[in-house]
Design a protein around this motif. Structure first.
Motif, short mmCIF file in Angstrom:
data_model
loop_
_atom_site.label_atom_id
_atom_site.label_comp_id
_atom_site.label_asym_id
_atom_site.label_seq_id
_atom_site.Cartn_x
_atom_site.Cartn_y
_atom_site.Cartn_z
N ASP A 53 0.82 -1.21 0.00
CA ASP A 53 0.00 0.00 0.00
C ASP A 53 0.86 1.26 0.00
O ASP A 53 0.47 2.28 -0.57
CB ASP A 53 -0.92 0.02 1.23
CG ASP A 53 -1.99 -1.05 1.18
OD1 ASP A 53 -2.07 -1.76 0.16
OD2 ASP A 53 -2.74 -1.18 2.16
N MET A 54 2.00 1.21 0.66
CA MET A 54 2.92 2.35 0.73
C MET A 54 4.33 1.89 0.39
O MET A 54 5.15 1.65 1.29
CB MET A 54 2.89 3.02 2.10
CG MET A 54 1.69 3.90 2.34
SD MET A 54 1.95 5.02 3.74
CE MET A 54 0.44 6.01 3.65
N TYR A 60 -4.23 -5.21 10.04
CA TYR A 60 -4.34 -5.25 8.58
C TYR A 60 -2.97 -5.19 7.92
O TYR A 60 -2.65 -6.02 7.06
CB TYR A 60 -5.21 -4.09 8.06
CG TYR A 60 -5.04 -3.85 6.59
CD1 TYR A 60 -5.62 -4.70 5.65
CD2 TYR A 60 -4.26 -2.79 6.12
CE1 TYR A 60 -5.43 -4.49 4.29
CE2 TYR A 60 -4.07 -2.57 4.77
CZ TYR A 60 -4.67 -3.43 3.85
OH TYR A 60 -4.47 -3.24 2.50
N HIS A 61 -2.16 -4.22 8.31
CA HIS A 61 -0.87 -4.05 7.66
C HIS A 61 0.04 -5.26 7.86
O HIS A 61 0.76 -5.67 6.94
CB HIS A 61 -0.18 -2.78 8.17
CG HIS A 61 -0.80 -1.52 7.66
ND1 HIS A 61 -0.87 -1.22 6.31
CD2 HIS A 61 -1.37 -0.48 8.31
CE1 HIS A 61 -1.45 -0.04 6.16
NE2 HIS A 61 -1.77 0.42 7.35
N MET A 62 0.03 -5.83 9.05
CA MET A 62 0.91 -6.97 9.31
C MET A 62 0.41 -8.24 8.63
O MET A 62 1.20 -9.06 8.15
CB MET A 62 1.10 -7.17 10.81
CG MET A 62 1.81 -5.99 11.49
SD MET A 62 3.47 -5.64 10.86
CE MET A 62 3.14 -4.44 9.53
N GLN A 63 -0.90 -8.42 8.57
CA GLN A 63 -1.44 -9.56 7.81
C GLN A 63 -1.12 -9.41 6.32
O GLN A 63 -0.82 -10.38 5.63
CB GLN A 63 -2.94 -9.66 8.02
CG GLN A 63 -3.36 -10.06 9.42
CD GLN A 63 -3.20 -11.53 9.71
OE1 GLN A 63 -2.72 -11.92 10.77
NE2 GLN A 63 -3.58 -12.38 8.79
N ASP A 70 -9.96 -5.76 7.89
CA ASP A 70 -9.86 -7.10 7.33
C ASP A 70 -8.92 -7.10 6.12
O ASP A 70 -8.62 -6.05 5.54
CB ASP A 70 -11.25 -7.62 6.93
CG ASP A 70 -11.38 -9.12 7.12
OD1 ASP A 70 -10.36 -9.83 7.07
OD2 ASP A 70 -12.52 -9.61 7.33
N HIS A 71 -8.46 -8.28 5.79
CA HIS A 71 -7.59 -8.47 4.63
C HIS A 71 -8.04 -9.72 3.89
O HIS A 71 -8.31 -10.74 4.52
CB HIS A 71 -6.13 -8.61 5.06
CG HIS A 71 -5.22 -9.03 3.96
ND1 HIS A 71 -4.94 -8.20 2.90
CD2 HIS A 71 -4.55 -10.18 3.73
CE1 HIS A 71 -4.12 -8.81 2.07
NE2 HIS A 71 -3.87 -10.02 2.56
N PRO A 72 -8.12 -9.66 2.56
CA PRO A 72 -7.80 -8.51 1.70
C PRO A 72 -8.92 -7.46 1.68
O PRO A 72 -10.04 -7.74 2.09
CB PRO A 72 -7.64 -9.15 0.33
CG PRO A 72 -8.51 -10.36 0.37
CD PRO A 72 -8.45 -10.86 1.79
N GLY A 73 -8.57 -6.27 1.21
CA GLY A 73 -9.54 -5.23 0.97
C GLY A 73 -9.56 -4.08 1.94
O GLY A 73 -10.08 -3.02 1.65
N ARG A 74 -9.08 -4.27 3.16
CA ARG A 74 -9.10 -3.26 4.22
C ARG A 74 -10.52 -2.81 4.58
O ARG A 74 -10.77 -1.67 4.90
CB ARG A 74 -8.23 -2.04 3.87
CG ARG A 74 -7.79 -1.29 5.11
CD ARG A 74 -6.87 -0.11 4.83
NE ARG A 74 -6.50 0.53 6.09
CZ ARG A 74 -5.70 1.59 6.18
NH1 ARG A 74 -5.22 2.16 5.08
NH2 ARG A 74 -5.42 2.09 7.35
N GLY A 75 -11.47 -3.74 4.50
CA GLY A 75 -12.83 -3.45 4.91
C GLY A 75 -13.09 -3.89 6.34
O GLY A 75 -12.17 -4.20 7.11
N GLN A 76 -14.36 -3.92 6.71
CA GLN A 76 -14.74 -4.30 8.07
C GLN A 76 -14.56 -5.80 8.29
O GLN A 76 -14.46 -6.57 7.33
CB GLN A 76 -16.21 -3.92 8.32
CG GLN A 76 -17.22 -4.73 7.51
CD GLN A 76 -17.55 -4.08 6.19
OE1 GLN A 76 -16.81 -3.24 5.71
NE2 GLN A 76 -18.68 -4.47 5.60
N PRO A 77 -14.46 -6.23 9.56
CA PRO A 77 -14.40 -7.66 9.84
C PRO A 77 -15.54 -8.41 9.15
O PRO A 77 -16.69 -7.98 9.18
CB PRO A 77 -14.54 -7.73 11.37
CG PRO A 77 -13.94 -6.44 11.83
CD PRO A 77 -14.36 -5.43 10.80
N GLY A 78 -15.17 -9.51 8.52
CA GLY A 78 -16.15 -10.29 7.76
C GLY A 78 -16.10 -10.03 6.28
O GLY A 78 -16.66 -10.81 5.49
N SER A 79 -15.43 -8.98 5.87
CA SER A 79 -15.32 -8.67 4.44
C SER A 79 -14.11 -9.35 3.81
O SER A 79 -13.98 -9.38 2.58
CB SER A 79 -15.22 -7.16 4.22
OG SER A 79 -14.04 -6.63 4.81
#
Length: 259
Positions: free
Chosen positions: A149-150, A180-183, A207-216
């Motif tokens: 991402d960076m 998120y970043h470490m996963q 959440d990963h992938p996608g950086r959305g809410q838990p469950g995404s």
């Protein structure tokens, strides 16, 4: 019980900034965090926090053009005076807003041959900030961000954060651990949280992938939240994700684990 804070820079972004505080409070949050609060006067933010019975847990030292692809402030040798000015700005906000922690973003090194110089600059600036914020009784944290991402971010692993903590050995310095970043970097957050939670000052998640809410995505948040709840960790857990729909509709995880 776990204590969750809402990151208002990402959550409730469908509302104007002043309204986000009210919406967060109505959804059941008792605390919030803000990436960069400087778009609003500190006095206005103080009033919004008080009106909505919210505690501000954390905000970042300004990072120049980091979010637009630049190198940031904290590691750039030529920007040390600018970084110190940003620390002074953070102090002025902290005196009114009373955050528990202030985060110093390491930033990027876009000249790979200068990496060691940038890392040394960051460590010196991090120590400077930790000393300054300690005078207000505020803890300083710093974080690793994934290199996808960076690209060029100078700290992208939990082991690097631990090395810096050990080297600086500062009494009010801790890591900000972003699940998120470490996963995203392929690390197992469950193992790290079980082994190193006492080195963590603040936890954030998406959440990963996608950086959305838990469950995404694919992360087992039931397991992660259980590990945090059973640990000695006494801090807050920051929801720093980008909702896949409306912010309110993304809060099923919150209702299940908090309410």
């Amino acid at each position: 019980m776990l204590r969750f804070s809402a990151n208002l820079s990402l959550l409730f972004s469908e509302y104007p900034w002043p309204q986000r505080f009210q919406v967060a409070s109505r959804q059941g949050f008792k605390a919030v965090e803000i990436q960069f609060p400087y778009q609003l006067p500190a006095q206005q933010l103080q009033a919004l926090l008080q009106e909505n019975a919210l505690q501000l847990i954390l905000f970042n030292v300004a990072a120049d053009t980091l979010l637009e692809g630049g190198e940031g402030l904290a590691a750039v040798p030529e920007k040390q005076l600018q970084f110190k000015a940003a620390v002074n700005q953070a102090i002025a906000y902290a005196e009114l807003l009373k955050p528990q922690m202030i985060n110093v973003l390491p930033g990027r090194c876009l000249q790979s041959e200068r990496y060691d110089e940038y890392l040394d600059t960051f460590k010196n600036n991090l120590r400077y900030a930790a000393d300054a914020f300690a005078e207000l009784g505020i803890r300083t944290v710093f974080e690793a961000i994934n290199c996808y991402d960076m690209p060029g971010f100078i700290i992208d692993s939990s082991s690097q954060m631990l090395d810096i903590l050990t080297e600086l050995n500062h009494p009010t310095l801790a890591m900000q651990y972003d699940i998120y970043h470490m996963q995203r970097m392929g690390e197992d957050s469950r193992i790290f949280l079980q082994q190193q939670i006492t080195s963590i000052g603040h936890i954030q998640f998406a959440d990963h992938p996608g950086r959305g809410q838990p469950g995404s995505g694919a992360i087992d948040f039931n397991s992660l939240f259980a590990i945090i709840a059973a640990s000695p960790y006494q801090g807050w857990v920051g929801a720093e994700y980008r909702p896949t729909g409306s912010s309110a509709a993304s809060l099923d995880w919150f209702k299940q684990t908090y309410c």
